[in-house]
Design a protein around this motif. Structure first.
Motif, mmCIF file in Angstrom:
data_model
loop_
_atom_site.group_PDB
_atom_site.id
_atom_site.type_symbol
_atom_site.label_atom_id
_atom_site.label_comp_id
_atom_site.label_asym_id
_atom_site.label_seq_id
_atom_site.Cartn_x
_atom_site.Cartn_y
_atom_site.Cartn_z
ATOM 1 N N PHE A 1 0.825 -1.214 0.000
ATOM 2 C CA PHE A 1 0.000 0.000 0.000
ATOM 3 C C PHE A 1 0.857 1.261 0.000
ATOM 4 C CE2 PHE A 1 -2.481 -3.395 2.035
ATOM 5 C CZ PHE A 1 -3.502 -3.497 1.113
ATOM 6 N N LYS B 1 11.096 -5.857 -3.086
ATOM 7 C CA LYS B 1 10.389 -4.584 -3.304
ATOM 8 C C LYS B 1 11.192 -3.504 -2.619
ATOM 9 C CE LYS B 1 5.539 -4.346 -4.095
ATOM 10 N NZ LYS B 1 4.246 -3.953 -3.580
ATOM 11 N N LYS C 1 1.578 -15.550 6.765
ATOM 12 C CA LYS C 1 0.151 -15.585 6.409
ATOM 13 C C LYS C 1 -0.544 -16.774 7.086
ATOM 14 C CE LYS C 1 0.465 -12.996 2.084
ATOM 15 N NZ LYS C 1 1.927 -12.817 1.950
ATOM 16 N N GLY D 1 -5.231 -9.429 -4.796
ATOM 17 C CA GLY D 1 -5.440 -9.040 -6.196
ATOM 18 C C GLY D 1 -5.069 -10.142 -7.174
ATOM 19 N N ASP E 1 -3.255 -10.209 -9.628
ATOM 20 C CA ASP E 1 -1.858 -10.312 -10.071
ATOM 21 C C ASP E 1 -1.139 -11.450 -9.335
ATOM 22 O OD1 ASP E 1 -2.504 -8.396 -8.063
ATOM 23 O OD2 ASP E 1 -0.442 -7.674 -8.015
ATOM 24 N N TRP E 2 -1.735 -11.930 -8.270
ATOM 25 C CA TRP E 2 -1.153 -13.023 -7.477
ATOM 26 C C TRP E 2 -1.805 -14.365 -7.791
ATOM 27 C CZ3 TRP E 2 3.178 -12.359 -4.734
ATOM 28 C CH2 TRP E 2 3.547 -11.057 -4.384
ATOM 29 N N THR F 1 -7.408 -3.618 -10.364
ATOM 30 C CA THR F 1 -7.905 -2.426 -11.064
ATOM 31 C C THR F 1 -6.895 -2.033 -12.144
ATOM 32 O OG1 THR F 1 -8.890 -1.722 -9.000
ATOM 33 C CG2 THR F 1 -8.729 -0.059 -10.738
ATOM 34 N N ILE G 1 -3.635 1.678 -12.999
ATOM 35 C CA ILE G 1 -3.015 2.406 -11.882
ATOM 36 C C ILE G 1 -2.113 1.452 -11.078
ATOM 37 C CG2 ILE G 1 -5.072 2.006 -10.416
ATOM 38 C CD1 ILE G 1 -3.186 5.201 -9.986
HETATM 39 N N1 C2G Z 1 -4.045 -3.896 -6.319
HETATM 40 C C1 C2G Z 1 -5.134 -3.856 -7.163
HETATM 41 N N2 C2G Z 1 -5.134 -3.017 -8.220
HETATM 42 C C2 C2G Z 1 -4.072 -2.233 -8.495
HETATM 43 C C3 C2G Z 1 -2.958 -2.270 -7.659
HETATM 44 C C4 C2G Z 1 -2.965 -3.119 -6.566
HETATM 45 O O1 C2G Z 1 -6.130 -4.555 -6.947
HETATM 46 N N3 C2G Z 1 -4.099 -1.438 -9.575
HETATM 47 C C5 C2G Z 1 -4.046 -4.818 -5.169
HETATM 48 C C6 C2G Z 1 -2.949 -5.889 -5.195
HETATM 49 O O2 C2G Z 1 -3.310 -6.943 -6.045
HETATM 50 C C7 C2G Z 1 -2.876 -6.304 -3.738
HETATM 51 C C8 C2G Z 1 -3.178 -4.980 -3.026
HETATM 52 O O3 C2G Z 1 -3.805 -4.113 -3.962
HETATM 53 O O4 C2G Z 1 -3.859 -7.245 -3.435
HETATM 54 C C9 C2G Z 1 -1.913 -4.334 -2.468
HETATM 55 O O5 C2G Z 1 -0.989 -4.163 -3.518
HETATM 56 P P1 C2G Z 1 0.534 -3.825 -3.275
HETATM 57 O O6 C2G Z 1 0.609 -2.687 -2.343
HETATM 58 O O7 C2G Z 1 1.214 -3.750 -4.575
HETATM 59 O O8 C2G Z 1 1.056 -5.074 -2.438
HETATM 60 P P2 C2G Z 1 1.585 -6.461 -2.977
HETATM 61 O O9 C2G Z 1 3.017 -6.394 -3.332
HETATM 62 O O10 C2G Z 1 0.658 -7.025 -4.000
HETATM 63 O O11 C2G Z 1 1.516 -7.269 -1.599
HETATM 64 O O12 C2G Z 1 2.634 -11.280 0.044
HETATM 65 C C10 C2G Z 1 1.641 -10.611 -0.695
HETATM 66 C C11 C2G Z 1 1.743 -9.188 -0.479
HETATM 67 O O13 C2G Z 1 1.643 -8.819 0.860
HETATM 68 C C12 C2G Z 1 0.802 -8.399 -1.385
#
Ligand code: C2G
Length: 447
Positions: free
Chosen positions: A10, A46, A78, A93, A95-96, A115, A118
């Motif tokens: 976030f 990251k 987790k 999200g 992407d995972w 989403t 962005i």
């Molecule tokens: N997200 C989304 N749409 C976007 C950007 C992010 O839905 N345009 C979602 C991601 O898929 C995630 C959440 O927002 O579920 C947080 O995203 P990040 O801050 O990028 O964190 P991330 O690296 O995905 O961390 O071990 C898993 C991590 O803790 C998830």
């Protein structure tokens, strides 16, 4: 009550994140949000996260969507969290997708559509690029070039080095290759200097006069006063001047110092650090320049734990050196002893003598042992009289510390404030000791 749990960094919270949180919340009655800790983000690669953990937690809190916020600190947490908090649904999200299927042994796993259009990465890359030039010895600078690729917005523009024919293939592809520093200074916003310590002061001044930010291998100069004057000049001009000792930027080393200063091993009685290499061996005559000798190459690194743990107010010091500076064939070696009011310290460095490269910190309750090569610290032990009490600590270190050093430098430039991991008094003392060695004012020479 259905409990939902989700995780994320976030960083620079945007509507992609809030959308995700909203939909996660809608899956149940109670939403737990795990925000990643800095060290965990670093460990999972990251490294360009812009906001601190507390800022990111605050952003999530302000959405009003989280019923509970926790911190994610380690791989495998987790499963522990799902059990501990009794979560029914894990949401994340898309992407995972597939990556967290293993959690379905513990609760329901839901992937929510990401989403489009962005991301934190895009928000970060809208920032201005930082163009960096490299000054000094190509073999060291190549490590910076390699790690700069991981620093958002940083671009290595060129190199100024005495012998432009001695470059690695990657360095020789840089847009600017020159043996004249002023050529390079015209084309960049900032420089990284890794050269013989006797050249630092002049090179730093030249870069600052040209209005460039500087990250320089310690020491800045060969007297504390000369170092002070460079720092004052940088401040006047609103430029960042940062000490570069990669070890200072390693998470494990940082934690080690904090634990020791917090009294974990009782009162510290002795700090002993050794760094040696046989890089320039007897048979290797091809290396003409770029031999800074044991003190040039290792001195500031070996002095770092001593000054960070015992401070810089030692009552006496003795430098003993064997062989002539740079003449490694003769077994060039330097040992420095420090006496403090209630502790002692020693460091040994060499480029022509080999020894065990360990760091040992002796205390009244226990000792810290950092195995060779301690200067790339990712692991250390606190050892007690009874081995069953021993504690082991591991913190992932990517890019030997160079990477985090560059990130800190870029952040200091962006924020207009220095956030070096090496304090002013340590920086000054490094100038003092290195100067005493280089200028020969306080050394005992043995043959
Ligand atoms: N997200 C989304 N749409 C976007 C950007 C992010 O839905 N345009 C979602 C991601 O898929 C995630 C959440 O927002 O579920 C947080 O995203 P990040 O801050 O990028 O964190 P991330 O690296 O995905 O961390 O071990 C898993 C991590 O803790 C998830």
């Amino acid at each position: 009550m259905t409990k939902v749990i989700t995780y994320g960094t976030f960083d620079l919270l945007h509507y992609g994140h809030t959308n995700l949180l909203k939909r996660a919340k809608d899956l149940g009655d109670y939403l737990i949000v795990g925000v990643t800790a800095e060290a965990y983000d670093m460990a999972r690669g990251k490294i360009n996260v812009k906001q601190s953990l507390s800022e990111r937690i605050e952003n999530v809190r302000e959405t009003g969507l989280a019923d509970e916020i926790i911190v994610e600190e380690y791989e495998g947490q987790k499963i522990d969290d799902i059990r501990r908090y009794g979560a029914d649904i894990f949401a994340i999200g898309s992407d995972w997708k597939g990556k967290f299927d293993y959690l379905s042994d513990y609760c329901k796993v839901v992937y929510l559509d990401r989403t489009k259009g962005i991301s934190s990465t895009e928000l970060r890359s809208e920032e201005r690029k930082l163009s960096v030039g490299l000054i000094g010895d190509a073999s060291w600078l190549d490590k910076y070039r390699m790690q700069a690729r991981f620093v958002n917005g940083m671009e290595i523009e060129g190199i100024a080095t005495p012998d432009t024919t001695m470059l690695t293939p990657e360095l020789s592809e840089l847009p600017v290759i020159t043996s004249d520093i002023s050529d390079l200074l015209q084309k960049v916003d900032a420089v990284v200097i890794a050269s013989d310590p006797s050249l630092h002061e002049k090179q730093i001044r030249q870069a600052l006069e040209a209005g460039k930010h500087v990250l320089c291998e310690s020491p800045f100069a060969l007297t504390p006063e000369a170092g002070d004057s460079l720092v004052a000049y940088a401040q006047e001009r609103g430029l960042v001047l940062q000490d570069a000792i990669k070890t200072a930027y390693s998470t494990a080393f940082h934690r080690l110092v904090l634990l020791v200063k917090g009294g974990k091993i009782g009162k510290v009685v002795s700090v002993d650090a050794t760094c040696t290499s046989l890089r320039y061996s007897k048979t290797d005559d091809s290396i003409t320049g770029a031999n800074w000798g044991g003190m040039g190459e290792w001195g500031p690194i070996a002095l770092l734990p001593i000054f960070q743990i015992l401070g810089t107010d030692y009552t006496s010091s003795q430098i003993i050196t064997r062989g002539e500076k740079g003449f490694v064939h003769e077994g060039e070696f330097t040992k420095i002893d420090f006496v403090y009011p209630s502790a002692v310290a020693s460091m040994k460095v060499a480029t022509g003598v080999k020894s065990e490269g360990e760091l040992v910190i002796s205390g009244t309750d226990a000792y810290v042992y950092v195995p060779a090569p301690w200067w790339k610290t990712d692991y250390f032990e606190i050892r007690y009289e009874n081995p069953a009490d021993n504690k082991r600590y591991f913190y992932q270190l990517d890019g030997e510390g160079f990477r985090f050093e560059l990130i800190t430098f870029a952040q200091a430039i962006a924020n207009g404030a220095s956030n070096s991991y090496i304090s002013r008094d340590i920086s000054r003392s490094l100038c003092k000791i290195m100067g005493e060695y280089y200028l020969g004012t306080n050394i005992l020479q043995i043959r």
